[in-house]
Design a protein around this motif. Structure first.
Motif, PDB file in Angstrom:
ATOM      1  N   UNK A 326      -4.664 -30.662  -5.177  1.00  0.00           N
ATOM      2  CA  UNK A 326      -4.731 -30.550  -6.626  1.00  0.00           C
ATOM      3  C   UNK A 326      -5.450 -31.759  -7.215  1.00  0.00           C
ATOM      4  N   UNK A 327      -6.085 -31.545  -8.338  1.00  0.00           N
ATOM      5  CA  UNK A 327      -6.618 -32.655  -9.099  1.00  0.00           C
ATOM      6  C   UNK A 327      -5.477 -33.646  -9.344  1.00  0.00           C
ATOM      7  N   UNK A 328      -5.601 -34.898  -8.890  1.00  0.00           N
ATOM      8  CA  UNK A 328      -4.486 -35.845  -9.044  1.00  0.00           C
ATOM      9  C   UNK A 328      -4.138 -36.174 -10.487  1.00  0.00           C
ATOM     10  N   UNK A 329      -4.969 -35.725 -11.412  1.00  0.00           N
ATOM     11  CA  UNK A 329      -4.701 -35.942 -12.834  1.00  0.00           C
ATOM     12  C   UNK A 329      -3.311 -35.449 -13.227  1.00  0.00           C
ATOM     13  N   UNK A 330      -2.799 -34.436 -12.522  1.00  0.00           N
ATOM     14  CA  UNK A 330      -1.565 -33.791 -12.951  1.00  0.00           C
ATOM     15  C   UNK A 330      -0.329 -34.270 -12.188  1.00  0.00           C
ATOM     16  N   UNK A 331      -0.494 -35.164 -11.222  1.00  0.00           N
ATOM     17  CA  UNK A 331       0.641 -35.782 -10.547  1.00  0.00           C
ATOM     18  C   UNK A 331       1.574 -34.809  -9.862  1.00  0.00           C
ATOM     19  N   UNK A 332       1.011 -33.815  -9.134  1.00  0.00           N
ATOM     20  CA  UNK A 332       1.841 -32.760  -8.564  1.00  0.00           C
ATOM     21  C   UNK A 332       1.943 -32.794  -7.035  1.00  0.00           C
ATOM     22  N   UNK A 333       0.992 -33.468  -6.368  1.00  0.00           N
ATOM     23  CA  UNK A 333       0.856 -33.335  -4.930  1.00  0.00           C
ATOM     24  C   UNK A 333       2.110 -33.603  -4.128  1.00  0.00           C
ATOM     25  N   UNK A 334       2.741 -34.764  -4.315  1.00  0.00           N
ATOM     26  CA  UNK A 334       3.928 -35.102  -3.532  1.00  0.00           C
ATOM     27  C   UNK A 334       5.075 -34.142  -3.832  1.00  0.00           C
TER      28      UNK A 334
END
Length: 474
Positions: A326-334
């Motif tokens: 995901x685009x890290x802009x949204x802070x969702x990966x972890x």
């Protein structure tokens, strides 16, 4: 349901010592005889940089949905993170956010929370717990080079050690958590499994980040964010400040093609000042830089729909960035990785009957759906985005969500509805329920803020700056 009798896995191999790999190991460790975690690089003992995680230099957070999943998998992790210096941020109480629709209010009643820390610290806390588990062993400097088995059943993985020696690791379950560089698509093709669908939605955003010594105490200091506005006739840009361990700020700025940040430290503050509001630039002007500027160009949203493949071999599961980035802009990966690992555990708890891996992959796909909808649903509206353009339905949904976001600037109910989804605790479908529709139509119940909402203590601290920002004055 299959009539195949229950079968417990005696051995599992996890490819990749990433956050997703560690959490996947935690998910299966109590349900199998043993787990072997392999990684091509070294696995640090403490909060040190790990090779193969370039995104670690940028801001990271754990959403509420991710925190809850990690606590299910590794009870006590939140306390360990906080004891090591991480911050628990009540949402929206300790968040200063400038959205395209205006400043969000800081409601005194917190409905959710974030955990903010450097990625290195977060990884180390999880890794320390994983590597002391009696059923988990680690094999660093070991690269997976192929799958064992056939198109119906994976029986292990072929690996290569640092000296070039290749061996076969037999396993009842292989979990691919090797990340963006995963070779599973090629390995499946080699087994005769074709037709894997892939979506790539790329906004072209470039990230630049650095650490600062904060000029104020970071305990209870808010997250600060200036969001990108897809509707502006200029390249999209955004930025954020997260309080992290050791009284530091982790600062990231982002820009689309035609207005991208550089790695030149002299350009960092001016770029932050070019955002829709100067709050980030004014804050870091009073802070002490502690690191060089690190730049990343890889911010594409990429999804591989493994859950739709047929046939899908028993004995193989794909998690984390190997399945979707995901685009890290949204802070969702972890957080998505944690929820995917929890989904894997829930399916495995019913045993490894025939079709287990397909059921697990579908469950993981459902955890990806919400974050994917959020990221892509925003990124497709940036003018430079490639891979997908908004259709009429997308534009109508965007207008509706914008209306709900506008209501959220002065409505606790609207803010909570949005936060439920952003925290990965509710589906985006919840935003179009009758109650949410009425909230959006009603609009904000309080007038708009013309500047960031500050506490008395924050205002006092900012007044001590050599030059008090205009937005911090009464």
């Amino acid at each position: 349901m299959s009539n195949t009798p229950y079968r417990a896995a005696s051995h599992a191999v996890v490819i990749g010592g990433s956050m997703a790999g560690m959490l996947a190991a935690a998910a299966v460790a109590d349900l199998v005889g043993s787990v072997e975690l392999i990684d091509a690089h070294e696995l640090p003992e403490g909060p040190e940089s790990r090779t193969g995680v370039p995104q670690a230099v940028h801001i990271h957070m754990l959403q509420t949905g991710g925190i809850e999943a990690i606590e299910e998998l590794l009870p006590g992790s939140t306390d360990l993170l906080l004891a090591a210096g991480a911050h628990r941020i009540p949402v929206t109480t300790n968040m200063i956010v400038y959205s395209p629709e205006g400043w969000y209010r800081r409601w005194t009643r917190a409905t959710h929370s974030l955990i903010t820390a450097s990625r290195d610290l977060t990884d180390s806390i999880i890794r320390r717990q994983i590597l002391k588990h009696p059923r988990i062993s680690a094999r660093p400097h070991t690269k997976a080079v192929g799958l064992l088995g056939n198109r119906n059943h994976i029986t292990g993985v072929r690996v290569r050690s640092a000296d070039g020696t290749e061996t076969q690791l037999r396993a009842d379950l292989v979990i691919d958590a090797s990340g963006r560089a995963s070779r599973t698509p090629q390995w499946l093709t080699g087994l005769g499994i074709n037709g894997l669908r892939e979506d790539r939605i790329d906004s072209g955003l470039v990230y630049a980040s650095r650490f600062y010594r904060a000029p104020v105490p970071t305990r209870n200091w808010p997250v600060v964010a200036v969001q990108a506005d897809p509707g502006l006739p200029r390249p999209a840009s955004a930025g954020g400040i997260l309080p992290v361990e050791d009284d530091r700020w982790h600062v990231s700025v982002m820009g689309a093609p035609g207005g991208q940040p550089t790695s030149d430290s002299q350009d960092f503050e001016p770029f932050a000042r070019s955002l829709r509001h100067p709050i980030i630039a004014d804050l870091i002007k009073a802070a002490e830089p502690l690191s060089d500027v690190k730049v990343t160009h890889s911010t594409v949203n990429r999804r591989l729909y493994y859950e739709r493949l047929s046939p899908w071999p028993d004995g193989l599961v794909v998690v984390g960035d190997s399945a979707a980035t995901f685009n890290p802009l949204y802070g969702q990966g972890m957080s998505v990785a944690a929820q995917g690992a929890l989904a894997l555990r829930e399916v495995l708890s019913n045993g490894m009957n025939a079709g287990f891996a397909r059921r697990a992959q579908r469950a993981i796909g459902r955890r990806i759906d919400t974050a994917w909808t959020l990221a892509v649903g925003t990124d497709i509206h940036f003018p430079n985005t490639t891979g997908q353009r908004p259709n009429l339905t997308d534009r109508l949904l965007r207008r509706y969500v914008s209306r709900l976001s506008y209501a959220a600037t002065g409505s606790f109910k609207a803010a909570t509805s949005l936060t439920d989804v952003l925290a990965l605790q509710a589906s985006p479908v919840s935003l179009v329920t009758p109650a949410s529709l009425l909230t959006a139509i009603s609009g904000p119940l309080r007038g708009p803020l013309d500047r960031p909402q500050l506490t008395a203590n924050e205002r006092q601290l900012l007044a001590s700056f050599e030059q008090t920002p205009a937005w911090a004055m009464q």
